[in-house]
Write a protein that holds these residues in place. Structure first.
Motif, mmCIF file in Angstrom:
data_model
loop_
_atom_site.group_PDB
_atom_site.id
_atom_site.type_symbol
_atom_site.label_atom_id
_atom_site.label_comp_id
_atom_site.label_asym_id
_atom_site.label_seq_id
_atom_site.Cartn_x
_atom_site.Cartn_y
_atom_site.Cartn_z
ATOM 1 N N ASP A 126 -47.297 52.887 -16.553
ATOM 2 C CA ASP A 126 -47.826 52.707 -17.900
ATOM 3 C C ASP A 126 -48.363 54.016 -18.465
ATOM 4 O O ASP A 126 -48.104 54.363 -19.620
ATOM 5 C CB ASP A 126 -48.931 51.651 -17.898
ATOM 6 C CG ASP A 126 -49.388 51.304 -19.298
ATOM 7 O OD1 ASP A 126 -48.574 50.781 -20.073
ATOM 8 O OD2 ASP A 126 -50.566 51.565 -19.625
ATOM 9 N N GLN A 162 -46.897 55.977 -21.733
ATOM 10 C CA GLN A 162 -47.682 56.314 -22.917
ATOM 11 C C GLN A 162 -47.486 57.783 -23.297
ATOM 12 O O GLN A 162 -47.412 58.120 -24.488
ATOM 13 C CB GLN A 162 -49.168 56.015 -22.669
ATOM 14 C CG GLN A 162 -49.492 54.546 -22.441
ATOM 15 C CD GLN A 162 -48.962 53.617 -23.517
ATOM 16 O OE1 GLN A 162 -48.983 53.962 -24.699
ATOM 17 N NE2 GLN A 162 -48.499 52.441 -23.129
ATOM 18 N N LYS A 209 -44.012 44.833 -16.016
ATOM 19 C CA LYS A 209 -44.374 46.117 -16.625
ATOM 20 C C LYS A 209 -43.128 46.932 -16.942
ATOM 21 O O LYS A 209 -42.993 47.494 -18.032
ATOM 22 C CB LYS A 209 -45.290 46.891 -15.677
ATOM 23 C CG LYS A 209 -45.612 48.315 -16.119
ATOM 24 C CD LYS A 209 -46.376 48.348 -17.416
ATOM 25 C CE LYS A 209 -47.748 47.730 -17.273
ATOM 26 N NZ LYS A 209 -48.520 47.814 -18.550
#
Length: 206
Positions: free
Chosen positions: A59, A63, A126
């Motif tokens: 994650d 980003q 995810k």
């Protein structure tokens, strides 16, 4: 507190490198701690499991990557140019990776997703979320190309999924064969799916 934060970042960097250059299954918590230069107690201070660490690391990496993709897929950029630049971006990144690690590593989400999809539900979700987001970038470019009458795609969402499958398929072949040149003409196949042709150093045309 600075040392604590630094340890967490080191663990996240370490797990991504180890599972991308090797595999999720072969990477142990001991390997991760050794790579990060962090004590095992610190690992369990931040994370309950390897899967949680991998999910948070993915994650955080995503980003960071989104900043570049937001620039590439900005609505201020002509839609076909967005797709061209995305292909060039993938080629550039894989070239940098090969220079650093000696191998083409392909897409980390695909490589990890294929390995863990039947074992780690939270990690699989995810990865799927990141891949869906990438697909939305392509879909938006196709919709804008349709609106500008540059393409005539009946179902932009379906074509975006097909385009992503094509890109990820070539990325996987490049990883398997350790051959960066497979990705050099990524855009020609992508534009072919859209019913376009690409001439060298020219804009895609119908």
């Amino acid at each position: 507190m600075g040392r604590v934060s630094d340890a967490k970042v080191k663990l996240m960097d370490a797990v991504l490198e180890l599972i991308w250059t090797g595999s999720y299954g072969s990477t142990t918590i001991d390997h991760i701690c050794d790579k990060a230069g962090v004590k095992k107690g610190s690992f369990y201070y931040f994370f309950d499991s390897k899967a949680q660490l991998a999910a948070e690391a993915l994650d955080a990496s995503w980003q960071d990557r989104r900043i570049e993709l937001d620039r590439i897929f900005s609505v201020t950029v002509p839609p076909l140019e967005r797709l061209q630049k995305y292909c060039e971006f993938n080629y550039k990144v894989q070239g940098e990776i090969k220079a650093q690690y000696g191998r083409v590593l392909g897409c980390p989400q695909v490589s990890l997703g294929c390995e863990v999809c039947t074992q780690e539900d939270a990690l699989q979700k995810k990865i799927q979320g990141i891949m869906d987001y990438k697909c939305k970038y392509i879909e938006s470019a196709i919709r804008d190309a349709n609106a500008a009458k540059l393409t005539n795609v009946g179902d932009p969402a379906s074509m975006a999924r097909m385009s992503m499958a094509y890109i990820q398929g070539l990325m996987t072949q490049a990883r398997i064969q350790n051959n960066l040149e497979i990705l050099r003409d990524l855009s020609s196949g992508l534009f072919g799916l859209l019913g376009l042709t690409v001439k060298e150093n020219e804009t895609a045309t119908v």
